[in-house]
Design a protein around this motif. Structure first.
Motif, PDB file in Angstrom:
ATOM      1  N   PHE A 161       0.979  -1.290   0.040  1.00 32.69           N
ATOM      2  CA  PHE A 161       0.031  -0.066   0.221  1.00 32.69           C
ATOM      3  C   PHE A 161       0.891   1.202  -0.072  1.00 32.69           C
ATOM      4  O   PHE A 161       0.612   2.196  -0.756  1.00 32.69           O
ATOM      5  N   ALA A 162       1.732   1.233   0.845  1.00 35.81           N
ATOM      6  CA  ALA A 162       2.956   2.547   1.007  1.00 35.81           C
ATOM      7  C   ALA A 162       3.388   2.789  -0.400  1.00 35.81           C
ATOM      8  O   ALA A 162       3.694   3.854  -1.019  1.00 35.81           O
ATOM      9  N   SER A 163       3.975   1.618  -1.230  1.00 36.04           N
ATOM     10  CA  SER A 163       4.572   1.846  -2.490  1.00 36.04           C
ATOM     11  C   SER A 163       3.660   2.269  -3.450  1.00 36.04           C
ATOM     12  O   SER A 163       3.758   3.081  -4.342  1.00 36.04           O
ATOM     13  N   GLU A 164       2.085   1.857  -3.336  1.00 30.46           N
ATOM     14  CA  GLU A 164       1.349   2.453  -4.263  1.00 30.46           C
ATOM     15  C   GLU A 164       0.980   3.964  -4.111  1.00 30.46           C
ATOM     16  O   GLU A 164       0.826   4.691  -5.296  1.00 30.46           O
ATOM     17  N   VAL A 165       1.165   4.435  -2.896  1.00 29.75           N
ATOM     18  CA  VAL A 165       0.997   5.670  -2.672  1.00 29.75           C
ATOM     19  C   VAL A 165       2.311   6.410  -3.098  1.00 29.75           C
ATOM     20  O   VAL A 165       1.874   7.531  -3.673  1.00 29.75           O
ATOM     21  N   GLN A 166       3.437   6.009  -3.031  1.00 33.62           N
ATOM     22  CA  GLN A 166       4.660   6.585  -3.696  1.00 33.62           C
ATOM     23  C   GLN A 166       4.252   6.663  -5.264  1.00 33.62           C
ATOM     24  O   GLN A 166       4.723   7.803  -5.733  1.00 33.62           O
ATOM     25  N   GLU A 167       3.946   5.566  -5.680  1.00 38.37           N
ATOM     26  CA  GLU A 167       3.719   5.790  -7.321  1.00 38.37           C
ATOM     27  C   GLU A 167       2.438   6.867  -7.518  1.00 38.37           C
ATOM     28  O   GLU A 167       2.748   7.466  -8.561  1.00 38.37           O
ATOM     29  N   ALA A 168       1.623   6.756  -6.591  1.00 44.27           N
ATOM     30  CA  ALA A 168       0.324   7.980  -7.227  1.00 44.27           C
ATOM     31  C   ALA A 168       0.875   9.333  -6.856  1.00 44.27           C
ATOM     32  O   ALA A 168       0.297  10.202  -7.574  1.00 44.27           O
ATOM     33  N   VAL A 169       1.712   9.508  -6.029  1.00 39.08           N
ATOM     34  CA  VAL A 169       2.211  10.907  -5.733  1.00 39.08           C
ATOM     35  C   VAL A 169       3.193  11.282  -6.805  1.00 39.08           C
ATOM     36  O   VAL A 169       3.584  12.438  -6.577  1.00 39.08           O
TER      37      VAL A 169
END
Length: 299
Positions: free
Chosen positions: A284-292
């Motif tokens: 989930f944290a990695s997906e946030v990195q990708e999203a931002v």
């Protein structure tokens, strides 16, 4: 000026002539743009404009006597902070052409979202001897216009403060801390506060330079934004009432978090992301990195 029906006479628009608002910067003056892409809450704004008024015609056409006191008033409103206030007012009691120079300094900590600048010519004092068709109440608007400026930037768009973490309960060497509290219907501006540790000169300097960031500042601000976005989304997902069908009040924490979620995860359901965060927090944290788009700094 938007002409609307009023219960009293008003002068024609040509009795007031204005120059556009200009933004005063270190490099000089520029017409205010539609948006400031590098603005943040550390950045105060200085704005100027000139207003010219034919006082005699303004009074005559409004049915006012030559002795009627008028006032030019500038008022600001910030939708992001839900704050507003008087910027400047100038009283007019003479005759002939009046030239008013408005010079306004607005604190960045009070702003956010869309900045609205209203300029108006108003009756300065209540008049008890006026004609029935003429304005009599103090503050009666004879003319007005509005300008707007969208404030947006790389820095997180909520209040922040630079403090010494050694004087707090936070770890002395931590670089920043996002305080988030309240229920989802609480006002956003009272629920979020980004604290920056003044001892961490790299981060503190990045926020000081947010108006004109260097490459290193952009990288730091990107990291802060990614971290705060993750914290905010995790906070939203921890509340069961944070669902697609929720209808949160405008300018509430829930509304802010909903906008952020939709920006970061368009087409993804809240329930799917809640399960992802619970079952695989690291992914989930990695997906946030990708999203931002962390570290994909723009110039």
């Amino acid at each position: 000026m938007s002409r609307r029906a009023l219960p009293y006479r008003i002068p024609s628009e040509n009795v007031v002539h204005t120059d556009p608002w200009v933004l005063v910067t270190d490099d000089g003056q520029v017409p205010i743009p539609e948006a400031l892409p590098d603005w943040d809450y550390q950045m105060d704004l200085r704005l100027r404009r000139t207003v010219r008024i034919d006082q005699d015609q303004a009074r005559t056409q409004a049915g006012l006597p030559p002795s009627a006191a008028l006032m030019v008033a500038a008022v600001w409103t910030a939708t992001g902070s839900n704050l507003s206030g008087p910027a400047q007012h100038v009283r007019l009691t003479g005759s002939g052409q009046a030239t008013i120079s408005l010079d306004v300094l607005l604190r960045g900590a009070d702003l956010g979202g869309l900045l609205l600048l209203d300029t108006a010519l108003v009756l300065a004092e209540r008049r008890g001897d006026g004609r029935p068709s003429s304005p009599r109440r103090a503050g009666s608007v004879l003319w007005s216009d509005r300008a707007s400026l969208r404030l947006q930037g790389d820095a997180p768009q909520f209040p922040m403060a630079v403090i010494d973490f050694a004087r707090t309960s936070f770890p002395d060497r931590a670089a920043w801390h996002l305080q988030i509290s309240g229920n989802l219907e609480s006002a956003t501006m009272g629920s979020l506060l980004l604290l920056v540790n003044e001892r961490n000169t790299v981060v503190a300097t990045a926020f000081e330079n947010a108006g004109k960031p260097r490459d290193v500042d952009r990288i730091v601000l990107s990291a802060v934004y990614a971290d705060t976005a993750r914290i905010m989304i995790e906070y939203a997902l921890s509340h069961e009432e944070f669902v697609e069908s929720a209808d949160f009040p405008d300018d509430s924490l829930g509304a802010t978090l909903t906008v952020l979620f939709n920006q970061l995860f368009p087409g993804r359901s809240i329930n799917d992301m809640r399960l992802r965060q619970q079952q695989s927090p690291s992914l989930f944290a990695s997906e946030v990195q990708e999203a931002v788009k962390i570290f994909e700094v723009s110039k």
